[in-house]
Design a protein around this motif. Structure first.
Motif, PDB file in Angstrom:
ATOM      1  N   TYR A 147      -8.133  -8.767   8.110  1.00  0.00           N
ATOM      2  CA  TYR A 147      -7.130  -7.587   8.927  1.00  0.00           C
ATOM      3  C   TYR A 147      -7.827  -6.388   8.517  1.00  0.00           C
ATOM      4  O   TYR A 147      -7.602  -6.178   7.240  1.00  0.00           O
ATOM      5  CB  TYR A 147      -5.659  -7.667   8.671  1.00  0.00           C
ATOM      6  CG  TYR A 147      -4.853  -6.783   9.575  1.00  0.00           C
ATOM      7  CD1 TYR A 147      -4.489  -7.131  10.623  1.00  0.00           C
ATOM      8  CD2 TYR A 147      -4.304  -5.676   9.050  1.00  0.00           C
ATOM      9  CE1 TYR A 147      -3.785  -6.117  11.443  1.00  0.00           C
ATOM     10  CE2 TYR A 147      -3.593  -4.707   9.574  1.00  0.00           C
ATOM     11  CZ  TYR A 147      -3.335  -5.162  10.865  1.00  0.00           C
ATOM     12  OH  TYR A 147      -2.567  -4.165  11.538  1.00  0.00           O
ATOM     13  N   LYS A 148      -8.361  -5.395   9.218  1.00  0.00           N
ATOM     14  CA  LYS A 148      -8.960  -4.414   8.707  1.00  0.00           C
ATOM     15  C   LYS A 148      -8.034  -2.973   8.948  1.00  0.00           C
ATOM     16  O   LYS A 148      -7.176  -3.215   9.601  1.00  0.00           O
ATOM     17  CB  LYS A 148     -10.317  -4.018   9.562  1.00  0.00           C
ATOM     18  CG  LYS A 148     -11.040  -5.360   9.617  1.00  0.00           C
ATOM     19  CD  LYS A 148     -12.000  -5.345   8.542  1.00  0.00           C
ATOM     20  CE  LYS A 148     -13.254  -6.343   8.834  1.00  0.00           C
ATOM     21  NZ  LYS A 148     -14.151  -6.720   7.859  1.00  0.00           N
ATOM     22  N   ASP A 149      -8.571  -2.000   8.044  1.00  0.00           N
ATOM     23  CA  ASP A 149      -7.821  -0.660   8.196  1.00  0.00           C
ATOM     24  C   ASP A 149      -8.650  -0.025   9.362  1.00  0.00           C
ATOM     25  O   ASP A 149      -9.394  -0.445   9.742  1.00  0.00           O
ATOM     26  CB  ASP A 149      -7.849  -0.056   6.697  1.00  0.00           C
ATOM     27  CG  ASP A 149      -8.993   0.372   6.231  1.00  0.00           C
ATOM     28  OD1 ASP A 149     -10.151   0.182   6.867  1.00  0.00           O
ATOM     29  OD2 ASP A 149      -9.123   0.444   4.805  1.00  0.00           O
ATOM     30  N   GLN A 150      -8.386   1.205   9.350  1.00  0.00           N
ATOM     31  CA  GLN A 150      -8.998   2.162  10.408  1.00  0.00           C
ATOM     32  C   GLN A 150     -10.282   2.377   9.931  1.00  0.00           C
ATOM     33  O   GLN A 150     -11.245   2.655  11.218  1.00  0.00           O
ATOM     34  CB  GLN A 150      -8.194   3.331  10.697  1.00  0.00           C
ATOM     35  CG  GLN A 150      -6.690   3.177  11.169  1.00  0.00           C
ATOM     36  CD  GLN A 150      -5.983   4.284  11.055  1.00  0.00           C
ATOM     37  OE1 GLN A 150      -5.726   4.721  10.002  1.00  0.00           O
ATOM     38  NE2 GLN A 150      -4.933   4.367  11.900  1.00  0.00           N
ATOM     39  N   THR A 151     -10.761   2.381   8.848  1.00  0.00           N
ATOM     40  CA  THR A 151     -12.049   2.646   8.488  1.00  0.00           C
ATOM     41  C   THR A 151     -13.137   1.211   8.495  1.00  0.00           C
ATOM     42  O   THR A 151     -14.278   1.282   8.331  1.00  0.00           O
ATOM     43  CB  THR A 151     -12.274   3.225   7.235  1.00  0.00           C
ATOM     44  OG1 THR A 151     -11.644   2.341   6.050  1.00  0.00           O
ATOM     45  CG2 THR A 151     -11.590   4.577   7.096  1.00  0.00           C
TER      46      THR A 151
ATOM     47  N   ASN B 172       5.712  -5.122   4.659  1.00  0.00           N
ATOM     48  CA  ASN B 172       4.533  -4.665   5.245  1.00  0.00           C
ATOM     49  C   ASN B 172       4.295  -4.750   6.743  1.00  0.00           C
ATOM     50  O   ASN B 172       4.342  -6.015   7.142  1.00  0.00           O
ATOM     51  CB  ASN B 172       3.272  -5.104   4.492  1.00  0.00           C
ATOM     52  CG  ASN B 172       3.050  -4.523   3.087  1.00  0.00           C
ATOM     53  OD1 ASN B 172       2.863  -3.491   3.100  1.00  0.00           O
ATOM     54  ND2 ASN B 172       3.019  -5.434   2.127  1.00  0.00           N
TER      55      ASN B 172
ATOM     56  N   SER C 216      -4.592  -9.221   0.935  1.00  0.00           N
ATOM     57  CA  SER C 216      -5.362  -9.272   2.226  1.00  0.00           C
ATOM     58  C   SER C 216      -4.820 -10.181   3.102  1.00  0.00           C
ATOM     59  O   SER C 216      -4.232 -11.261   2.652  1.00  0.00           O
ATOM     60  CB  SER C 216      -6.648  -9.034   2.043  1.00  0.00           C
ATOM     61  OG  SER C 216      -7.214 -10.079   1.453  1.00  0.00           O
TER      62      SER C 216
ATOM     63  N   ARG D 128      -8.084  -4.796   4.891  1.00  0.00           N
ATOM     64  CA  ARG D 128      -6.865  -3.917   4.613  1.00  0.00           C
ATOM     65  C   ARG D 128      -6.325  -4.402   3.315  1.00  0.00           C
ATOM     66  O   ARG D 128      -6.078  -5.689   3.388  1.00  0.00           O
ATOM     67  CB  ARG D 128      -5.800  -3.849   5.721  1.00  0.00           C
ATOM     68  CG  ARG D 128      -4.373  -3.565   5.576  1.00  0.00           C
ATOM     69  CD  ARG D 128      -4.153  -1.790   5.727  1.00  0.00           C
ATOM     70  NE  ARG D 128      -2.973  -1.469   5.299  1.00  0.00           N
ATOM     71  CZ  ARG D 128      -2.002  -1.635   6.070  1.00  0.00           C
ATOM     72  NH1 ARG D 128      -1.894  -1.875   7.381  1.00  0.00           N
ATOM     73  NH2 ARG D 128      -0.686  -1.171   5.428  1.00  0.00           N
TER      74      ARG D 128
END
Length: 166
Positions: A108-112, A130, A94, A116
């Motif tokens: 750093y986050k994902d869309q939910t 990535n 991560s 991430r």
């Protein structure tokens, strides 16, 4: 004449334009003796020879490698490789970042809205890219290994967005 943003520019781990004092890691004060060959400054993409990667002294979920960009920049991607001379690499990680030393680290986050998870390497020599969509705007970037093959070891570079003007 005009400016455009190019977002696949290497930060310069491989070329050496990223200096040793910009790269640090967890437990760095313990890198003595044999481990001094595996300092985080060795984590340069395509590094070869003895000590060709960062080798974490411990293999657990509390390790990290950190890059100080020296000023706030736009990070658009991360490149990773395993250790050049052994079957050791990170399989997932991560990312955390912050704009100033005094601020808290942000995942750093994902869309939910979850942290991430990026998938890393499956061998010692392939480069895994990535891309960060959206890019990270920060001065400090930290990679936190979540999974690894044999032990935590890596070579890396960051992709940056830079304004190119003609």
């Amino acid at each position: 004449m005009g400016c455009m943003q190019k977002c696949e520019m290497s930060l310069g781990f491989e070329s050496g334009s990223v200096t040793s004092d910009q790269i640090s890691c967890s437990n760095q004060e313990q890198y003595t003796g044999w481990y001094s060959s595996w300092m985080p400054t060795k984590a340069r993409l395509n590094n070869q020879g003895f000590g060709c990667a960062w080798l974490s002294k411990f293999n657990d979920q509390y390790q990290w490698i950190q890059i100080d960009l020296r000023e706030v920049g736009v990070v658009s991607g991360i490149l990773t490789q395993g250790r050049c001379d052994a079957d050791e690499w990170i399989t997932k990680y991560s990312v955390q970042y912050r704009t100033m030393e005094t601020l808290n680290w942000i995942y750093y986050k994902d869309q939910t809205g979850n942290n991430r998870v990026f998938y890393g390497n499956s061998d010692r020599s392939s480069t895994v890219q990535n891309l960060l969509r959206p890019p990270i705007v920060a001065r400090y970037i930290r990679l936190l290994p979540l999974g690894w093959h044999t032990r935590i070891a890596m070579r890396m570079d960051l992709l940056m967005c830079m304004n190119k003007c003609t």
